[in-house]
Design a protein around this motif. Sequence first.
Motif, PDB file in Angstrom:
ATOM      1  N   UNK A 176      55.553  54.697  33.644  1.00  0.00           N
ATOM      2  CA  UNK A 176      56.448  55.451  34.520  1.00  0.00           C
ATOM      3  C   UNK A 176      56.607  54.724  35.846  1.00  0.00           C
ATOM      4  N   UNK A 177      57.842  54.521  36.238  1.00  0.00           N
ATOM      5  CA  UNK A 177      58.128  53.835  37.497  1.00  0.00           C
ATOM      6  C   UNK A 177      57.595  54.647  38.674  1.00  0.00           C
ATOM      7  N   UNK A 178      56.962  53.962  39.614  1.00  0.00           N
ATOM      8  CA  UNK A 178      56.454  54.632  40.803  1.00  0.00           C
ATOM      9  C   UNK A 178      55.005  55.057  40.708  1.00  0.00           C
ATOM     10  N   UNK A 179      54.435  55.049  39.503  1.00  0.00           N
ATOM     11  CA  UNK A 179      53.022  55.382  39.344  1.00  0.00           C
ATOM     12  C   UNK A 179      52.216  54.106  39.135  1.00  0.00           C
ATOM     13  N   UNK A 180      50.975  54.130  39.527  1.00  0.00           N
ATOM     14  CA  UNK A 180      50.131  52.939  39.436  1.00  0.00           C
ATOM     15  C   UNK A 180      49.625  52.703  38.018  1.00  0.00           C
ATOM     16  N   UNK A 181      49.311  51.446  37.751  1.00  0.00           N
ATOM     17  CA  UNK A 181      48.657  51.034  36.514  1.00  0.00           C
ATOM     18  C   UNK A 181      47.342  50.386  36.926  1.00  0.00           C
ATOM     19  N   UNK A 182      46.250  50.778  36.279  1.00  0.00           N
ATOM     20  CA  UNK A 182      44.941  50.259  36.681  1.00  0.00           C
ATOM     21  C   UNK A 182      44.176  49.761  35.460  1.00  0.00           C
ATOM     22  N   UNK A 183      43.449  48.670  35.643  1.00  0.00           N
ATOM     23  CA  UNK A 183      42.618  48.124  34.569  1.00  0.00           C
ATOM     24  C   UNK A 183      41.151  48.213  34.992  1.00  0.00           C
ATOM     25  N   UNK A 184      40.311  48.641  34.059  1.00  0.00           N
ATOM     26  CA  UNK A 184      38.864  48.727  34.286  1.00  0.00           C
ATOM     27  C   UNK A 184      38.208  47.722  33.352  1.00  0.00           C
ATOM     28  N   UNK A 185      37.467  46.778  33.938  1.00  0.00           N
ATOM     29  CA  UNK A 185      36.878  45.688  33.153  1.00  0.00           C
ATOM     30  C   UNK A 185      35.368  45.886  33.006  1.00  0.00           C
ATOM     31  N   UNK A 186      34.884  45.595  31.801  1.00  0.00           N
ATOM     32  CA  UNK A 186      33.450  45.645  31.504  1.00  0.00           C
ATOM     33  C   UNK A 186      32.976  44.221  31.230  1.00  0.00           C
ATOM     34  N   UNK A 187      31.994  43.783  32.004  1.00  0.00           N
ATOM     35  CA  UNK A 187      31.500  42.414  31.876  1.00  0.00           C
ATOM     36  C   UNK A 187      30.253  42.366  30.995  1.00  0.00           C
ATOM     37  N   UNK A 188      30.103  41.260  30.292  1.00  0.00           N
ATOM     38  CA  UNK A 188      28.899  41.037  29.484  1.00  0.00           C
ATOM     39  C   UNK A 188      27.823  40.424  30.366  1.00  0.00           C
ATOM     40  N   UNK A 189      26.624  40.245  29.809  1.00  0.00           N
ATOM     41  CA  UNK A 189      25.513  39.687  30.583  1.00  0.00           C
ATOM     42  C   UNK A 189      25.766  38.236  30.982  1.00  0.00           C
ATOM     43  N   UNK A 190      26.739  37.591  30.342  1.00  0.00           N
ATOM     44  CA  UNK A 190      27.080  36.208  30.688  1.00  0.00           C
ATOM     45  C   UNK A 190      28.066  36.123  31.838  1.00  0.00           C
ATOM     46  N   UNK A 191      28.545  37.290  32.292  1.00  0.00           N
ATOM     47  CA  UNK A 191      29.517  37.295  33.383  1.00  0.00           C
ATOM     48  C   UNK A 191      30.951  37.190  32.913  1.00  0.00           C
ATOM     49  N   UNK A 192      31.178  37.191  31.591  1.00  0.00           N
ATOM     50  CA  UNK A 192      32.535  37.148  31.042  1.00  0.00           C
ATOM     51  C   UNK A 192      33.006  38.575  30.739  1.00  0.00           C
ATOM     52  N   UNK A 193      34.327  38.743  30.718  1.00  0.00           N
ATOM     53  CA  UNK A 193      34.882  40.071  30.428  1.00  0.00           C
ATOM     54  C   UNK A 193      34.642  40.394  28.959  1.00  0.00           C
ATOM     55  N   UNK A 194      33.951  41.504  28.718  1.00  0.00           N
ATOM     56  CA  UNK A 194      33.637  41.920  27.352  1.00  0.00           C
ATOM     57  C   UNK A 194      34.718  42.821  26.782  1.00  0.00           C
ATOM     58  N   UNK A 195      35.238  43.733  27.607  1.00  0.00           N
ATOM     59  CA  UNK A 195      36.319  44.625  27.193  1.00  0.00           C
ATOM     60  C   UNK A 195      37.033  45.151  28.425  1.00  0.00           C
ATOM     61  N   UNK A 196      38.257  45.631  28.219  1.00  0.00           N
ATOM     62  CA  UNK A 196      39.045  46.165  29.329  1.00  0.00           C
ATOM     63  C   UNK A 196      39.785  47.415  28.859  1.00  0.00           C
ATOM     64  N   UNK A 197      39.954  48.355  29.779  1.00  0.00           N
ATOM     65  CA  UNK A 197      40.734  49.567  29.519  1.00  0.00           C
ATOM     66  C   UNK A 197      41.866  49.642  30.530  1.00  0.00           C
TER      67      UNK A 197
END
Length: 225
Positions: free
Chosen positions: A104-125
Amino acid sequence: MQVLVNMRSGHGFSLLELLFVIATGAVISGSLLQVYLYGHKDRLRQFERQQSLDTSMVVRRIFDEDLRLALDMAAALAPAVAAGLVPVEKWHAGASFSRPSTAVSGSDVVIVRHYSVTGLIESSNLYYLAHRGGRRDQPAGLYLRRSRPEGGFHRGEELVTGFGDLRVAVCQRRCDTTSRVEYGNLTAVRIRYRVAEDSGLMPGLLTVPVDVSDSDLSEPGEAFP
């Protein structure tokens, strides 16, 4: 009274008496109907408001659990990973992820990132608002896209309907228009939203603070305006 007298004496009703009885019955029935309808509408309003409250609680739980998990993981990695951890990011022109075309135009989009123990992104929502089926005549709701292990995202799934005006702030001492803040400088994540109900819009607010020392925060009135 005359009607009752006529009934006891065995006389029939006159037309005037009959009309009077019908009119009296109609007035009483109309009054009872108004009382019933008022009570029904009042119960309906209470039910709709309770639904809105329930929806708001669900939304808070969704964001609160996901954000706290992501922030806790980033906190565990922060001593070893000096920079580069961005557990929460609001979409902006230079973002590393794409804004959904149905958002929807005008509303924000946000990403939540989960990192692994290696410091790399494991998953994102990825959270955003969209109309069901991409049709503007359909109600807007909160949608979630989960990341794929091989890259990209799954199709959006509707989490909550009757949801609007999603506003996200990643706070770096102040909750302003900043879109991207690395974990070491992040003080809180603030999410504002509205849950629709028949009588209007019920606002909601969730602020998830980051576990930092008090010395790093400015005065409370300045930290989260």
